[in-house]
Scaffold this active site. Sequence first.
Site, PDB file in Angstrom:
ATOM      1  N   LYS A  52       0.843  -1.208   0.000  1.00  0.00           N
ATOM      2  CA  LYS A  52       0.000   0.000   0.000  1.00  0.00           C
ATOM      3  C   LYS A  52       0.873   1.251   0.000  1.00  0.00           C
ATOM      4  CE  LYS A  52      -3.714  -2.431   2.351  1.00  0.00           C
ATOM      5  NZ  LYS A  52      -4.357  -2.808   3.618  1.00  0.00           N
ATOM      6  N   GLN A  96      -3.997  -1.446   9.751  1.00  0.00           N
ATOM      7  CA  GLN A  96      -3.939  -2.744   9.074  1.00  0.00           C
ATOM      8  C   GLN A  96      -4.581  -3.815   9.960  1.00  0.00           C
ATOM      9  OE1 GLN A  96      -2.855  -3.361   5.876  1.00  0.00           O
ATOM     10  NE2 GLN A  96      -3.628  -5.413   6.204  1.00  0.00           N
ATOM     11  N   ASP A 119     -10.457   3.103   5.215  1.00  0.00           N
ATOM     12  CA  ASP A 119     -11.069   1.804   4.896  1.00  0.00           C
ATOM     13  C   ASP A 119     -12.593   1.806   5.015  1.00  0.00           C
ATOM     14  OD1 ASP A 119      -9.219   0.016   3.971  1.00  0.00           O
ATOM     15  OD2 ASP A 119      -8.609  -0.682   5.960  1.00  0.00           O
TER      16      ASP A 119
END
Length: 285
Positions: A52, A96, A119
């Site tokens: 990422k 994460q 997210d």
Amino acid sequence: MKIIDGKACAQQIKDQITKEVEMIRAIGFRVPKLAIILVGDRPDSLSYVRSKEKTCKSLGMNCDTYLLPATTSEREIMDLIDRLNNDRTVDAILIQLPLPEHYDSAKILDFIDYKKDADGLHLMNVGLLHLGEPYVMPCTPKGIISLLETNNIDVAGKHAVVIGRSQLVGEPTAQLLIRQNATVTLCHSHTKNLSDITRIGDIIITAAGHPNLLKPEDFKEGAILIDVAINRTDEGLEGDVYSPRTREALEQRLSAATPVPGGVGPMTIAMLMQNVLDMYKIKNA
Ligand code: NAD
């Protein structure tokens, strides 16, 4: 059978982001920045984080990564999030997942400013998605919808069968499809006679994480398969359905399918980058 090429579609999205970021830089503005927090030392998580970070920088955006040991207290993580929430140069924050088991993931995710929630997993963003007014969409479901749209697959009035009900993939994907006027059946590990349901589906979206979940004959002729799963097997990466073993039979049966790898996976990361840019743009509008 048409192969729905997620890699090519993701590349187009990333090219467009690169152009926009170049323009932002050219007029002398600060470029968007993503902050990533990884707690613990899972090698797979570290590799996702590095990928990422690399993509973000390759598109011209900034990315700060915070690698914290699993001994970090919840308070210390919250303090870091608080700093990032208040840092005007940070547009998006990603934690994460999965966090090591001893943390309360929901509590930590909800501590992120929902307007910086890369997210789309903050309670507020989950609620807004359910109301049909998403502020930011979770990356994989957003990638699935984008793939369908780019490939001119109109879901309105179709029977979409979603397999998996996680907050990350299945559940929000079902919500988005309902908003697009599909008739949705949401299946999960307690669903009985799964193949009876898939055989009457027009679009089947599999996100269970089980190789060989369904056979080619479990689909009706001309159905569309979106295989989200990434299963690591002795023979390499496979979907829940799509694999080198099933590909030929699927070709006879389906009208379109996403391959694994190269289908939904590349779209997830492209959508994350899109979220970072979009949050920057909203803030600086
Ligand atoms: P998860 O384990 O949180 O959820 C799996 C879901 O599948 C559960 O709701 C469960 O009820 C359901 N399920 C399990 N076995 C089933 C069965 N036999 N029949 C019907 N339903 C069943 O997983 P997740 O995070 O949602 O991820 C699912 C898969 O998607 C994994 O393979 C993961 O690696 C992959 N994934 C891919 C991407 C991508 O970018 N392509 C992104 C996220 C997750």
